[in-house]
Scaffold this motif. Structure first.
Motif, mmCIF file in Angstrom:
data_model
loop_
_atom_site.group_PDB
_atom_site.id
_atom_site.type_symbol
_atom_site.label_atom_id
_atom_site.label_comp_id
_atom_site.label_asym_id
_atom_site.label_seq_id
_atom_site.Cartn_x
_atom_site.Cartn_y
_atom_site.Cartn_z
ATOM 1 N N GLN A 171 0.907 -1.261 0.046
ATOM 2 C CA GLN A 171 0.100 0.116 -0.077
ATOM 3 C C GLN A 171 0.853 1.349 0.032
ATOM 4 O O GLN A 171 0.330 2.295 -0.421
ATOM 5 C CB GLN A 171 -1.011 -0.053 1.294
ATOM 6 N N ARG A 172 2.311 1.190 0.608
ATOM 7 C CA ARG A 172 3.014 2.299 0.854
ATOM 8 C C ARG A 172 4.294 2.089 0.235
ATOM 9 O O ARG A 172 5.354 2.545 0.670
ATOM 10 C CB ARG A 172 3.096 2.765 2.266
ATOM 11 N N GLY A 173 4.207 1.247 -0.910
ATOM 12 C CA GLY A 173 5.560 1.304 -1.671
ATOM 13 C C GLY A 173 6.022 2.564 -2.159
ATOM 14 O O GLY A 173 5.459 3.490 -2.290
ATOM 15 N N ALA A 174 7.634 2.409 -2.227
ATOM 16 C CA ALA A 174 8.292 3.703 -2.939
ATOM 17 C C ALA A 174 8.046 3.798 -4.478
ATOM 18 O O ALA A 174 8.327 5.026 -4.731
ATOM 19 C CB ALA A 174 9.711 3.368 -2.719
ATOM 20 N N ARG A 194 -6.570 4.844 -8.188
ATOM 21 C CA ARG A 194 -5.824 4.365 -7.087
ATOM 22 C C ARG A 194 -4.497 3.900 -7.652
ATOM 23 O O ARG A 194 -4.680 3.123 -8.717
ATOM 24 C CB ARG A 194 -6.548 3.356 -6.285
ATOM 25 N N ARG A 197 1.104 0.256 -5.718
ATOM 26 C CA ARG A 197 2.621 0.367 -5.702
ATOM 27 C C ARG A 197 3.319 -0.850 -4.994
ATOM 28 O O ARG A 197 2.424 -1.953 -4.983
ATOM 29 C CB ARG A 197 2.885 1.253 -4.405
#
Length: 381
Positions: A171-174, A194, A197
């Motif tokens: 969900q919060r990948g770089a 959406r 990531r």
């Protein structure tokens, strides 16, 4: 009875005859609980057996009957919390029948010890593996080394992780996963509402072991090869032996049992118990395997006492070359277990500046330092 395996086997067999189902797993748990807690009274022994062998309330009454029959003492009712006999109290200092300050599993030898506690002490012999834990591998017979394989199977050789080429959704990948984002936008009329990531996966670093099988290292080499067979499959280790030449033993150790693997290792390595040329063998490893990528980013474990017939400058050169491509270099030298050890051997002194850790691994108890050194992060040299 004083023998732990005989104690567990006879007691659990009696429970089976009484209709209480006790499988090998429960028997093993009972033996392990007795070894760890070291009960000195029948009350403490009952708590160990009750917690590991009984699974239903209806089994408690026949269990107590068998307990009285086997151990010849009544199974006392549990004492109130905080009172003498409560198993939650400090077993080292406050258990009745044990002298304060004695080691666990050592019963009080005074003739009035049983009278003071109100229960008879249970004499238990130490496990054979416990007696071998602190003994040097060089002092063990082949039968005793084979007995240690049971414990070595429980050891896990872990190495630090490294980023993999594969990736996983987060969900919060770089980074944005363009393919998944565009694929999901088809459900919303082509609008990417959406962003998908990803982050790279991680995998354990490779483990490469170079084991010295010269005459001075033969007792330790057999123990370490047995350890690598038992524990290296999880780490996917590459195993080499060296004395006057380098021999790759990975295929032999993967397709055979422990005993057959050690025998085949001796036949596959023609220089077993010969001289030592560490510098030449390291040079061969760097040329044939290290440059092909086996040593790049890997954890290298060199098992040797440092005795080398070559020039120390050559060993320093090849160690420096190896350390530049490896993630971590761990040198295992059983001689360092002695408090009087000094790195006076020219080969060991030349290799020390390029090692991230030096451990002894001379006994079963010392293998904890070896496994910790393999999994430790890299040290800046």
């Amino acid at each position: 009875m004083s023998d732990l395996p005989e104690l567990a086997a006879s007691f659990t067999a009696a429970l089976q005859d009484a209709g209480i189902v006790v499988g090998p797993d429960r028997t093993r748990s009972f033996a392990r609980a007795v070894t760890v807690l070291a009960p000195s009274t029948t009350r403490e022994l009952r708590y160990c057996a009750l917690a590991t062998l009984v699974s239903e309330r209806a089994q408690i009454e026949p269990f107590d009957a068998i307990f009285r029959e086997v151990f010849g003492a009544p199974a006392d009712r549990p004492a109130q919390r905080g009172q003498p006999g409560d198993p939650t109290r400090d077993l080292l200092n406050t258990v009745p029948g044990r002298v304060p300050g004695t080691r666990p599993g050592t019963a009080d030898r005074r003739p009035d010890a049983g009278a003071q506690s109100g229960t008879a002490p249970v004499p238990l012999a130490a496990s054979p593996l416990d007696r071998l834990a602190d003994r040097d591998f060089a002092e063990l017979s082949p039968e005793e080394l084979a007995r240690l394989s049971e414990v070595m199977h429980t050891l896990v050789l872990r190495t630090p992780t490294r980023p993999s080429r594969r990736r996983r959704t987060a969900q919060r990948g770089a980074r944005i996963d363009v393919r998944r984002t565009l694929s999901a936008s088809r459900r919303t009329g082509g609008y990417p509402l959406r962003l998908r990531r990803f982050v790279p996966r991680t995998r354990p670093r490779d483990l490469v072991v170079l084991c010295d099988i010269s005459g001075s290292m033969e007792p330790y080499a057999r123990a370490m090869l047995q350890l690598l067979y038992c524990a290296s499959r999880a780490a996917h280790a590459e195993v080499f032996t060296f004395a006057t030449r380098l021999t790759r033993l990975t295929p032999v150790l993967r397709r055979s049992g422990p005993d057959d693997a050690l025998a085949q290792a001796g036949r596959a390595a023609p220089d077993w118990s010969g001289g030592t040329r560490i510098a030449d063998c390291l040079a061969e490893f760097n040329e044939r395997f290290g440059r092909r990528g086996m040593a790049h980013g890997a954890v290298i474990a060199i098992i040797s006492d440092g005795w080398d017939t070559g020039a120390p400058a050559d060993l320093a050169t090849h160690m420096a070359r190896l350390s530049r491509v490896a993630y971590r270099v761990v040198w295992v030298n059983p001689r360092t277990a002695s408090p009087r050890y000094r790195p006076l051997v020219a080969g060991m002194a030349a290799a020390l500046p390029y090692c991230d850790a030096v451990v002894s691994a001379h006994s079963l108890a010392a293998l904890d330092d070896f496994t910790a050194a393999l999994s430790a992060p890299r040290r800046r040299r």
